[in-house]
Design a protein around this motif. Structure first.
Motif, PDB file in Angstrom:
ATOM      1  N   HIS A 229     -44.995 -61.148 -34.491  1.00 27.07           N
ATOM      2  CA  HIS A 229     -46.413 -60.381 -35.401  1.00 27.07           C
ATOM      3  C   HIS A 229     -46.710 -61.231 -36.274  1.00 27.07           C
ATOM      4  N   GLY A 230     -45.565 -61.961 -36.790  1.00 24.75           N
ATOM      5  CA  GLY A 230     -46.404 -62.971 -37.931  1.00 24.75           C
ATOM      6  C   GLY A 230     -45.657 -62.676 -39.322  1.00 24.75           C
ATOM      7  N   LYS A 231     -44.482 -61.513 -39.239  1.00 24.90           N
ATOM      8  CA  LYS A 231     -44.396 -60.928 -40.550  1.00 24.90           C
ATOM      9  C   LYS A 231     -42.427 -61.052 -40.392  1.00 24.90           C
ATOM     10  N   CYS A 232     -42.349 -61.218 -42.247  1.00 25.21           N
ATOM     11  CA  CYS A 232     -41.391 -60.839 -42.123  1.00 25.21           C
ATOM     12  C   CYS A 232     -40.690 -60.707 -43.638  1.00 25.21           C
ATOM     13  N   ALA A 233     -39.894 -60.387 -44.038  1.00 26.90           N
ATOM     14  CA  ALA A 233     -39.260 -59.623 -45.093  1.00 26.90           C
ATOM     15  C   ALA A 233     -38.386 -59.515 -45.934  1.00 26.90           C
ATOM     16  N   VAL A 234     -38.023 -60.703 -46.926  1.00 23.82           N
ATOM     17  CA  VAL A 234     -37.031 -61.380 -47.251  1.00 23.82           C
ATOM     18  C   VAL A 234     -36.290 -60.068 -48.710  1.00 23.82           C
ATOM     19  N   VAL A 235     -35.749 -60.724 -49.564  1.00 24.26           N
ATOM     20  CA  VAL A 235     -35.108 -60.026 -50.817  1.00 24.26           C
ATOM     21  C   VAL A 235     -34.426 -61.062 -51.864  1.00 24.26           C
ATOM     22  N   ALA A 236     -34.595 -60.992 -52.938  1.00 20.31           N
ATOM     23  CA  ALA A 236     -34.521 -62.437 -53.544  1.00 20.31           C
ATOM     24  C   ALA A 236     -33.901 -62.037 -54.740  1.00 20.31           C
ATOM     25  N   PHE A 237     -32.563 -62.496 -55.366  1.00 19.30           N
ATOM     26  CA  PHE A 237     -31.736 -62.401 -56.310  1.00 19.30           C
ATOM     27  C   PHE A 237     -31.465 -63.464 -57.287  1.00 19.30           C
ATOM     28  N   GLY A 238     -31.528 -63.406 -58.410  1.00 26.85           N
ATOM     29  CA  GLY A 238     -31.768 -64.901 -59.852  1.00 26.85           C
ATOM     30  C   GLY A 238     -32.549 -65.068 -60.230  1.00 26.85           C
ATOM     31  N   PRO A 239     -32.337 -65.264 -60.817  1.00 24.91           N
ATOM     32  CA  PRO A 239     -33.909 -65.798 -62.062  1.00 24.91           C
ATOM     33  C   PRO A 239     -35.035 -66.407 -61.850  1.00 24.91           C
ATOM     34  N   ASP A 240     -35.623 -67.000 -60.410  1.00 26.99           N
ATOM     35  CA  ASP A 240     -36.393 -66.833 -59.972  1.00 26.99           C
ATOM     36  C   ASP A 240     -37.185 -66.240 -58.736  1.00 26.99           C
ATOM     37  N   GLN A 241     -36.580 -65.626 -59.276  1.00 24.60           N
ATOM     38  CA  GLN A 241     -37.255 -64.654 -57.466  1.00 24.60           C
ATOM     39  C   GLN A 241     -38.803 -64.665 -57.113  1.00 24.60           C
ATOM     40  N   GLU A 242     -39.892 -65.036 -57.453  1.00 22.94           N
ATOM     41  CA  GLU A 242     -40.977 -64.951 -57.338  1.00 22.94           C
ATOM     42  C   GLU A 242     -41.207 -65.972 -56.245  1.00 22.94           C
ATOM     43  N   GLU A 243     -40.575 -67.181 -57.551  1.00 17.44           N
ATOM     44  CA  GLU A 243     -40.365 -68.614 -56.966  1.00 17.44           C
ATOM     45  C   GLU A 243     -40.043 -69.010 -55.684  1.00 17.44           C
ATOM     46  N   GLN A 244     -38.851 -68.194 -55.604  1.00 21.40           N
ATOM     47  CA  GLN A 244     -37.435 -68.527 -54.226  1.00 21.40           C
ATOM     48  C   GLN A 244     -38.331 -68.385 -53.273  1.00 21.40           C
ATOM     49  N   ILE A 245     -39.537 -66.874 -53.341  1.00 20.68           N
ATOM     50  CA  ILE A 245     -39.961 -65.684 -52.149  1.00 20.68           C
ATOM     51  C   ILE A 245     -41.158 -66.914 -51.643  1.00 20.68           C
ATOM     52  N   ARG A 246     -41.455 -67.599 -53.233  1.00 21.52           N
ATOM     53  CA  ARG A 246     -43.151 -67.868 -52.952  1.00 21.52           C
ATOM     54  C   ARG A 246     -42.578 -69.883 -51.691  1.00 21.52           C
ATOM     55  N   THR A 247     -41.569 -70.225 -52.178  1.00 20.51           N
ATOM     56  CA  THR A 247     -41.796 -71.735 -51.954  1.00 20.51           C
ATOM     57  C   THR A 247     -41.042 -71.215 -50.098  1.00 20.51           C
ATOM     58  N   PHE A 248     -39.981 -69.798 -49.964  1.00 21.83           N
ATOM     59  CA  PHE A 248     -39.799 -69.644 -48.665  1.00 21.83           C
ATOM     60  C   PHE A 248     -40.909 -69.659 -47.597  1.00 21.83           C
ATOM     61  N   ALA A 249     -42.030 -68.430 -47.849  1.00 18.46           N
ATOM     62  CA  ALA A 249     -43.215 -68.425 -47.634  1.00 18.46           C
ATOM     63  C   ALA A 249     -44.031 -69.957 -46.611  1.00 18.46           C
ATOM     64  N   GLU A 250     -43.802 -70.864 -48.144  1.00 17.41           N
ATOM     65  CA  GLU A 250     -44.370 -71.590 -47.619  1.00 17.41           C
ATOM     66  C   GLU A 250     -43.862 -72.356 -46.666  1.00 17.41           C
ATOM     67  N   ARG A 251     -42.844 -72.911 -46.732  1.00 11.92           N
ATOM     68  CA  ARG A 251     -41.335 -73.912 -45.841  1.00 11.92           C
ATOM     69  C   ARG A 251     -41.920 -72.769 -44.119  1.00 11.92           C
ATOM     70  N   VAL A 252     -41.676 -71.517 -43.735  1.00 17.92           N
ATOM     71  CA  VAL A 252     -42.064 -70.650 -43.156  1.00 17.92           C
ATOM     72  C   VAL A 252     -43.877 -70.538 -42.351  1.00 17.92           C
ATOM     73  N   GLY A 253     -44.423 -71.651 -42.871  1.00 15.53           N
ATOM     74  CA  GLY A 253     -46.019 -71.354 -42.628  1.00 15.53           C
ATOM     75  C   GLY A 253     -46.596 -70.095 -42.817  1.00 15.53           C
ATOM     76  N   GLY A 254     -45.623 -69.321 -44.004  1.00 13.07           N
ATOM     77  CA  GLY A 254     -46.586 -67.535 -43.975  1.00 13.07           C
ATOM     78  C   GLY A 254     -47.218 -68.213 -45.767  1.00 13.07           C
ATOM     79  N   HIS A 255     -47.872 -66.709 -45.855  1.00  8.03           N
ATOM     80  CA  HIS A 255     -48.205 -66.023 -47.340  1.00  8.03           C
ATOM     81  C   HIS A 255     -47.433 -64.998 -48.201  1.00  8.03           C
ATOM     82  N   VAL A 256     -48.152 -64.843 -49.005  1.00  4.36           N
ATOM     83  CA  VAL A 256     -47.088 -63.733 -49.971  1.00  4.36           C
ATOM     84  C   VAL A 256     -48.716 -63.062 -49.859  1.00  4.36           C
ATOM     85  N   PRO A 257     -48.830 -62.023 -50.092  1.00  2.00           N
ATOM     86  CA  PRO A 257     -50.362 -60.755 -50.399  1.00  2.00           C
ATOM     87  C   PRO A 257     -50.185 -61.229 -52.003  1.00  2.00           C
TER      88      PRO A 257
END
Length: 181
Positions: free
Chosen positions: A153-181
């Motif tokens: 379905h092209g959807k995943c969910a992640v939980v991030a920890f540490g000081p740069d949570q939003e950046e971690q999530i966006r970087t992950f999304a880019e590397r797996v070809g996805g996007h964060v709405p």
């Protein structure tokens, strides 16, 4: 088409969620609170928040009602604070909510501050090596945990920890070809 419509006036404000569990003994245990992240009214994630204890107290009677009515297990109360400071109970989700998955991972790892997000259009094949540097490692006290992956379905969910949570999530999304709405 036979249907009913519920309409209400829009009030600018912030959506929150209070997570509880009713134990087999009937004790109602408050677990954690989150700010709900939405896109066009659709749940897209949660950020852990520390709400004033008076807010928990305000909604405690409904949580106790769940226990008295015989409910056992996890549930979430969606609540809303208007920009004027008024609080409203929106709904009760008598089930394990998306926030509960994020929060359970955080609790297991000992974190109280976290961000969980849905990532869309994750259709590119990738190797774990492509994201290994982003994944949680205890010695770094930061990183991501994949909590759900619905690849077809092209959807995943992640939980991030540490000081740069939003950046971690966006970087992950880019590397797996996805996007964060």
């Amino acid at each position: 088409l036979d249907c009913e419509l519920l309409a209400q006036r829009y009030h600018p404000g912030t959506d929150y969620s209070l997570q509880f569990e009713v134990l087999h003994s009937g004790e109602c245990v408050p677990l954690f609170a989150t700010e709900q992240l939405t896109d066009g009214g659709i749940h897209e994630g949660n950020i852990s928040v520390a709400l004033d204890p008076r807010i928990w107290k305000l909604f405690e009677p409904f949580a106790r009602f769940m226990a008295l009515a015989g409910y056992r297990g996890p549930f979430g109360l969606d609540i809303f604070q208007t920009n004027c400071g008024r609080w409203f109970l929106l709904e009760c989700n008598a089930r394990t909510t998306a926030a509960m998955y994020f929060g359970a991972v955080a609790r297991r790892l000992g974190f109280t501050v976290w961000m969980g997000r849905n990532i869309h259009d994750c259709t590119r094949e990738f190797r774990i090596d492509d994201v290994a540097d982003l994944l949680y490692q205890p010695e770094r006290d930061r990183g991501l945990v994949i909590t759900n992956w619905a690849f077809p379905h092209g959807k995943c969910a992640v939980v991030a920890f540490g000081p740069d949570q939003e950046e971690q999530i966006r970087t992950f999304a880019e590397r797996v070809g996805g996007h964060v709405p």
